[in-house]
Design a protein around this motif. Structure first.
Motif, PDB file in Angstrom:
ATOM      1  N   GLU A 175       0.826  -1.209   0.000  1.00 28.12           N
ATOM      2  CA  GLU A 175       0.000   0.000   0.000  1.00 28.12           C
ATOM      3  C   GLU A 175       0.861   1.261   0.000  1.00 28.12           C
ATOM      4  OE1 GLU A 175      -2.337  -3.374   1.154  1.00 28.12           O
ATOM      5  OE2 GLU A 175      -0.406  -2.582   1.878  1.00 28.12           O
ATOM      6  N   SER A 176       1.993   1.233   0.711  1.00 32.52           N
ATOM      7  CA  SER A 176       2.884   2.397   0.716  1.00 32.52           C
ATOM      8  C   SER A 176       3.463   2.652  -0.674  1.00 32.52           C
ATOM      9  CB  SER A 176       4.008   2.177   1.734  1.00 32.52           C
ATOM     10  OG  SER A 176       3.494   2.034   3.033  1.00 32.52           O
ATOM     11  N   LYS A 177       3.804   1.560  -1.353  1.00 28.76           N
ATOM     12  CA  LYS A 177       4.325   1.710  -2.715  1.00 28.76           C
ATOM     13  C   LYS A 177       3.264   2.307  -3.642  1.00 28.76           C
ATOM     14  CE  LYS A 177       6.492  -0.934  -6.456  1.00 28.76           C
ATOM     15  NZ  LYS A 177       6.966  -2.279  -6.894  1.00 28.76           N
ATOM     16  N   ALA A 178       2.033   1.847  -3.477  1.00 31.54           N
ATOM     17  CA  ALA A 178       0.959   2.384  -4.305  1.00 31.54           C
ATOM     18  C   ALA A 178       0.712   3.856  -4.002  1.00 31.54           C
ATOM     19  CB  ALA A 178      -0.320   1.583  -4.087  1.00 31.54           C
ATOM     20  N   LEU A 179       0.774   4.232  -2.732  1.00 32.05           N
ATOM     21  CA  LEU A 179       0.567   5.646  -2.391  1.00 32.05           C
ATOM     22  C   LEU A 179       1.703   6.525  -2.915  1.00 32.05           C
ATOM     23  CD1 LEU A 179      -0.779   5.369   1.258  1.00 32.05           C
ATOM     24  CD2 LEU A 179      -2.040   6.043  -0.771  1.00 32.05           C
ATOM     25  N   ARG A 180       2.942   6.025  -2.861  1.00 31.45           N
ATOM     26  CA  ARG A 180       4.060   6.817  -3.403  1.00 31.45           C
ATOM     27  C   ARG A 180       3.943   6.996  -4.912  1.00 31.45           C
ATOM     28  NH1 ARG A 180       7.085   3.803   0.481  1.00 31.45           N
ATOM     29  NH2 ARG A 180       7.557   2.252  -1.124  1.00 31.45           N
ATOM     30  N   GLY A 181       3.253   6.103  -5.605  1.00 28.62           N
ATOM     31  CA  GLY A 181       3.098   6.221  -7.054  1.00 28.62           C
ATOM     32  C   GLY A 181       1.981   7.148  -7.484  1.00 28.62           C
ATOM     33  N   LEU A 182       1.156   7.591  -6.515  1.00 26.52           N
ATOM     34  CA  LEU A 182       0.073   8.506  -6.871  1.00 26.52           C
ATOM     35  C   LEU A 182       0.631   9.876  -7.257  1.00 26.52           C
ATOM     36  CD1 LEU A 182      -2.535   7.705  -4.057  1.00 26.52           C
ATOM     37  CD2 LEU A 182      -2.577   6.942  -6.434  1.00 26.52           C
TER      38      LEU A 182
END
Length: 364
Positions: free
Chosen positions: A304-311
């Motif tokens: 989830e952290s990786k997905a948030l950093r990609g936003l």
């Protein structure tokens, strides 16, 4: 001498203290063997070696219920009461040298029906002491009878065994209560640790995950409170049962001091029934192994952290022909779908219902 002998009786084996005699921090005395038996009954899960405890622990004094904490030497670390041992030696010497006093004639209770007849036999059929006239002419003429002395010895032995069983039963129950208290403290500590871990994970997700952090933290707190309340409820139940058992033991000890056989037998039947009822713990729940664990609330947010950093903001084509409104609308729908997909991938996993809660609900 009789009063002195009563002071030298061990509250566990109900016999005169046997050497060595140990003194507890509350100043009460026990035979070392009896103290070791109480200690092992209160700490059934401690490791042993060749029948001797090899680590410290705790138990409660059978006289005043004061908690006794032992070091790694166990009961062998308790101080010996040399004064009591010397008094026992002198008492035994005095008892052996003195002549036996003539037995005092005790008054025997009379029969309610035949006032001039003493109660001297026992009706086995009805389980009551009676007189010879009742057997010959009275209500017990067709009943099976036995000498009152033999029934007296049988019932007294049965009551003595019941009291000894209740003492061991109470010690084991006290050990269960101590373990429940330890489990309660472990649940509270595990709950605090897991809430800290959950909060640390959510702090990296900033404000957009604050609501989810609050929800998951509340789930941990809810199960912690449920388990703690359940354990405390069990502790109160076991404590109430222990208190009732202690009262039965006190009544049994008082009855054991009754020297009149008929009066003793009149009180034994109801007392034995109370001992049998107090010995049963079938109505008390047992805590399952691992019930205090809270490890099922472990969380991990790498994905989830990786997905948030990609936003990020969508990069539009500045040279795109704005005249094509249909294509522009389609591009807008595509952007909305891509944003929704990114947001969906950023959502943290929903914690499943805790097995502790499910187990408690099922048992209810």
């Amino acid at each position: 001498m009789d009063n002195l002998e009563k002071q030298l009786i061990c509250p566990i084996c109900l016999e005169m203290f046997t050497k060595p005699v140990v003194i507890l921090p509350c100043q009460h005395n026990l035979c070392r063997k009896c103290a070791n038996d109480v200690f092992q009954a209160s700490n059934p899960y401690l490791p042993t070696r060749s029948g001797s405890l090899t680590s410290g622990g705790r138990f409660r004094c059978p006289s005043c219920r004061h908690e006794v904490v032992l070091d790694r030497h166990g009961v062998y670390g308790l101080q010996r009461n040399l004064l009591v041992e010397n008094i026992i030696d002198m008492f035994k010497q005095e008892s052996s040298s003195s002549k036996p006093a003539p037995a005092s004639k005790e008054e025997t209770p009379m029969c309610d029906v035949h006032e001039d007849e003493k109660i001297n036999i026992f009706c086995v059929t009805h389980g009551v002491p009676t007189c010879s006239m009742c057997k010959v002419f009275g209500a017990h003429k067709d009943c099976e009878v036995a000498p009152i002395t033999s029934i007296y010895q049988t019932k007294k032995t049965e009551l003595s065994d019941g009291i000894a069983m209740m003492v061991g039963h109470n010690d084991r129950m006290q050990g269960i209560i101590s373990q429940l208290e330890e489990a309660c403290r472990a649940i509270e500590e595990n709950g605090r640790r897991q809430k800290t871990l959950v909060c640390e994970k959510f702090d990296h997700l900033y404000s957009i995950l604050e609501e989810k952090k609050r929800e998951m933290s509340q789930k941990v707190t809810a199960e912690q409170e449920e388990k703690v309340n359940y354990i405390r409820g069990l502790t109160r139940k076991y404590g109430d049962h222990l208190e009732e058992s202690c009262k039965v033991v006190e009544m049994g000890i008082q009855t054991m001091e009754e020297s009149e056989m008929a009066l003793f037998l009149q009180n034994t039947k109801a007392l034995l029934k109370q001992i049998a009822d107090a010995s049963s713990t079938a109505h008390l729940d047992k805590v399952e192994r691992g019930y205090e664990s809270m490890d099922h609330y472990t969380v991990e947010f790498k994905k989830e952290s990786k997905a948030l950093r990609g936003l990020d903001f969508l990069q539009g084509d500045e040279d795109e022909d704005e005249e094509d409104e249909d294509a522009e609308a389609g591009a807008g729908e595509g952007e909305g779908a891509q944003t929704a997909a990114s947001a969906a991938s950023a959502q943290p996993p929903v914690a499943s219902p805790s097995p502790g809660v499910a187990r408690s609900a099922a048992s209810t």
